[in-house]
Scaffold this motif. Structure first.
Motif, PDB file in Angstrom:
ATOM      1  N   THR A  47       0.799  -1.229   0.000  1.00 12.27           N
ATOM      2  CA  THR A  47       0.000   0.000   0.000  1.00 12.27           C
ATOM      3  C   THR A  47       0.830   1.276   0.000  1.00 12.27           C
ATOM      4  O   THR A  47       0.263   2.366  -0.091  1.00 12.27           O
ATOM      5  CB  THR A  47      -0.918   0.029   1.229  1.00 12.27           C
ATOM      6  OG1 THR A  47      -0.113  -0.045   2.420  1.00 12.27           O
ATOM      7  CG2 THR A  47      -1.894  -1.127   1.192  1.00 12.27           C
ATOM      8  N   THR A  48       2.139   1.153   0.111  1.00 15.26           N
ATOM      9  CA  THR A  48       2.997   2.343   0.201  1.00 15.26           C
ATOM     10  C   THR A  48       4.323   2.093  -0.506  1.00 15.26           C
ATOM     11  O   THR A  48       4.915   1.022  -0.350  1.00 15.26           O
ATOM     12  CB  THR A  48       3.281   2.714   1.676  1.00 15.26           C
ATOM     13  OG1 THR A  48       2.050   2.791   2.394  1.00 15.26           O
ATOM     14  CG2 THR A  48       3.994   4.046   1.772  1.00 15.26           C
ATOM     15  N   ARG A  49       4.759   3.078  -1.278  1.00 19.70           N
ATOM     16  CA  ARG A  49       6.099   3.051  -1.859  1.00 19.70           C
ATOM     17  C   ARG A  49       6.950   4.107  -1.151  1.00 19.70           C
ATOM     18  O   ARG A  49       6.460   5.195  -0.832  1.00 19.70           O
ATOM     19  CB  ARG A  49       6.064   3.356  -3.356  1.00 19.70           C
ATOM     20  CG  ARG A  49       5.321   2.340  -4.189  1.00 19.70           C
ATOM     21  CD  ARG A  49       6.005   0.980  -4.200  1.00 19.70           C
ATOM     22  NE  ARG A  49       5.358   0.069  -5.130  1.00 19.70           N
ATOM     23  CZ  ARG A  49       4.302  -0.677  -4.853  1.00 19.70           C
ATOM     24  NH1 ARG A  49       3.750  -0.617  -3.645  1.00 19.70           N
ATOM     25  NH2 ARG A  49       3.772  -1.485  -5.752  1.00 19.70           N
ATOM     26  N   PHE A  50       8.206   3.783  -0.926  1.00 19.22           N
ATOM     27  CA  PHE A  50       9.116   4.676  -0.224  1.00 19.22           C
ATOM     28  C   PHE A  50      10.188   5.182  -1.189  1.00 19.22           C
ATOM     29  O   PHE A  50      10.801   4.391  -1.912  1.00 19.22           O
ATOM     30  CB  PHE A  50       9.780   3.957   0.944  1.00 19.22           C
ATOM     31  CG  PHE A  50       8.842   3.673   2.084  1.00 19.22           C
ATOM     32  CD1 PHE A  50       8.800   4.507   3.188  1.00 19.22           C
ATOM     33  CD2 PHE A  50       7.990   2.577   2.045  1.00 19.22           C
ATOM     34  CE1 PHE A  50       7.922   4.245   4.237  1.00 19.22           C
ATOM     35  CE2 PHE A  50       7.107   2.315   3.078  1.00 19.22           C
ATOM     36  CZ  PHE A  50       7.073   3.153   4.180  1.00 19.22           C
ATOM     37  N   PHE A  51      10.414   6.494  -1.173  1.00 25.05           N
ATOM     38  CA  PHE A  51      11.538   7.105  -1.863  1.00 25.05           C
ATOM     39  C   PHE A  51      12.464   7.671  -0.797  1.00 25.05           C
ATOM     40  O   PHE A  51      12.117   8.634  -0.099  1.00 25.05           O
ATOM     41  CB  PHE A  51      11.086   8.243  -2.793  1.00 25.05           C
ATOM     42  CG  PHE A  51      10.370   7.776  -4.029  1.00 25.05           C
ATOM     43  CD1 PHE A  51      10.780   6.645  -4.699  1.00 25.05           C
ATOM     44  CD2 PHE A  51       9.296   8.487  -4.526  1.00 25.05           C
ATOM     45  CE1 PHE A  51      10.126   6.211  -5.843  1.00 25.05           C
ATOM     46  CE2 PHE A  51       8.633   8.071  -5.669  1.00 25.05           C
ATOM     47  CZ  PHE A  51       9.051   6.927  -6.333  1.00 25.05           C
ATOM     48  N   LEU A  52      13.623   7.067  -0.644  1.00 25.58           N
ATOM     49  CA  LEU A  52      14.622   7.546   0.309  1.00 25.58           C
ATOM     50  C   LEU A  52      15.671   8.338  -0.445  1.00 25.58           C
ATOM     51  O   LEU A  52      16.168   7.894  -1.491  1.00 25.58           O
ATOM     52  CB  LEU A  52      15.261   6.371   1.046  1.00 25.58           C
ATOM     53  CG  LEU A  52      14.297   5.386   1.722  1.00 25.58           C
ATOM     54  CD1 LEU A  52      15.083   4.313   2.458  1.00 25.58           C
ATOM     55  CD2 LEU A  52      13.349   6.104   2.648  1.00 25.58           C
ATOM     56  N   ILE A  53      16.022   9.495   0.072  1.00 23.14           N
ATOM     57  CA  ILE A  53      16.937  10.402  -0.621  1.00 23.14           C
ATOM     58  C   ILE A  53      18.074  10.744   0.327  1.00 23.14           C
ATOM     59  O   ILE A  53      17.842  11.093   1.497  1.00 23.14           O
ATOM     60  CB  ILE A  53      16.196  11.684  -1.057  1.00 23.14           C
ATOM     61  CG1 ILE A  53      15.078  11.314  -2.042  1.00 23.14           C
ATOM     62  CG2 ILE A  53      17.151  12.680  -1.681  1.00 23.14           C
ATOM     63  CD1 ILE A  53      14.087  12.411  -2.286  1.00 23.14           C
ATOM     64  N   CYS A  54      19.298  10.621  -0.158  1.00 20.93           N
ATOM     65  CA  CYS A  54      20.439  10.910   0.712  1.00 20.93           C
ATOM     66  C   CYS A  54      21.646  11.318  -0.114  1.00 20.93           C
ATOM     67  O   CYS A  54      21.691  11.116  -1.328  1.00 20.93           O
ATOM     68  CB  CYS A  54      20.767   9.708   1.580  1.00 20.93           C
ATOM     69  SG  CYS A  54      21.369   8.263   0.671  1.00 20.93           S
ATOM     70  N   ASN A  55      22.630  11.863   0.580  1.00 10.45           N
ATOM     71  CA  ASN A  55      23.911  12.189  -0.057  1.00 10.45           C
ATOM     72  C   ASN A  55      24.901  11.037   0.085  1.00 10.45           C
ATOM     73  O   ASN A  55      25.713  10.790  -0.810  1.00 10.45           O
ATOM     74  CB  ASN A  55      24.508  13.460   0.563  1.00 10.45           C
ATOM     75  CG  ASN A  55      23.656  14.697   0.300  1.00 10.45           C
ATOM     76  OD1 ASN A  55      22.947  14.760  -0.698  1.00 10.45           O
ATOM     77  ND2 ASN A  55      23.718  15.659   1.198  1.00 10.45           N
TER      78      ASN A  55
END
Length: 243
Positions: A145-153
């Motif tokens: 039910t959920t997609r995750f977009f993780l953003i990092c350096n």
């Protein structure tokens, strides 16, 4: 005063279509296929230098999937450097992940609106180990039910169990030509008179960070001058650290 004058230019000129993302061509091609087959969209981790389009790409994907009508309902965007504790993970992220969505999509709605929500977690590498452990459990329990977009350096700061659950994309530094073209386009639309030498000086200061370059240009504009030149840049060199 026109309210649009108060909008940060990084938001005003942020693309809503991933085709307009600068220079990350291989990544965009892969993600374009994921948008077309939206049910196959994986959890994603975008990493790389600041100002290269990571957050913009995540937001553009979300917009292309859900459109303006369902964007706010289906998207949760958090900055983990500000909200990185276990309490935020449990209360905000877990609550949103378990939230039921409105699946009453009009038949003539031109966006796909797949049956899931999207959580965009910026600066995920600032999360504590405890928070990352809790996040991993939430990802496992809510993948349908959920997609995750993780953003990092710095991808090395993300725990391996989370990495194993994501498609990983590395964003590269933008070329000076790409940043120059974007700044010139903004100058034309904002009626800014600027020398090419001054553009180059901004680019040198921002070191491949398009967001920083656009913010710098906007700050210069608000000096209320009709022309941005080296004298203006030198006058505020202490304020914005242009050398």
């Amino acid at each position: 005063m026109n309210l649009s004058e108060n909008i940060p230019w990084v938001e005003k000129y942020r693309p809503k279509d991933i085709s307009d993302i600068l220079e990350q061509n291989e990544i965009i091609q892969t993600l374009r296929e994921c948008i077309e087959n939206s049910l196959a969209l994986p959890h994603c981790l975008f990493y790389g230098p600041p100002g290269t389009g990571k957050t913009t790409t995540a937001l553009a994907i979300a917009y292309q999937l859900f459109g303006p009508r369902f964007f706010k309902e289906r998207i949760l965007e958090l900055n983990a450097s500000d909200e990185r504790g276990i309490k935020v993970v449990r209360e905000k992220i877990k609550t949103f992940a378990k939230k039921k969505i409105n699946d009453n999509i009009p038949s003539n709605y031109k966006y796909k609106c797949p049956p899931y929500k999207v959580i965009i977690l910026d600066e995920a590498d600032a999360m504590t180990d405890e928070s990352q452990f809790a996040l991993r459990r939430i990802i496992e329990e809510n993948s349908l039910t959920t997609r995750f977009f993780l953003i990092c350096n710095f991808v090395a700061r993300i725990n391996k169990p989370i990495l194993s659950r994501c498609a990983i994309y590395r964003f590269k530094n933008l070329s000076n030509d790409a940043i120059t073209n974007m700044l010139n386009n903004i100058c034309e639309r904002e009626d800014i008179n600027i020398t090419s030498k001054s553009i180059n000086k901004i680019i040198d200061y921002c070191d491949g960070d398009l967001r920083k370059a656009i913010n710098t240009l906007q700050r210069l504009k608000f000096l209320s001058v009709s022309k941005i030149n080296d004298n203006i840049l030198n006058d505020i060199s202490i304020k914005i650290n242009i050398k």
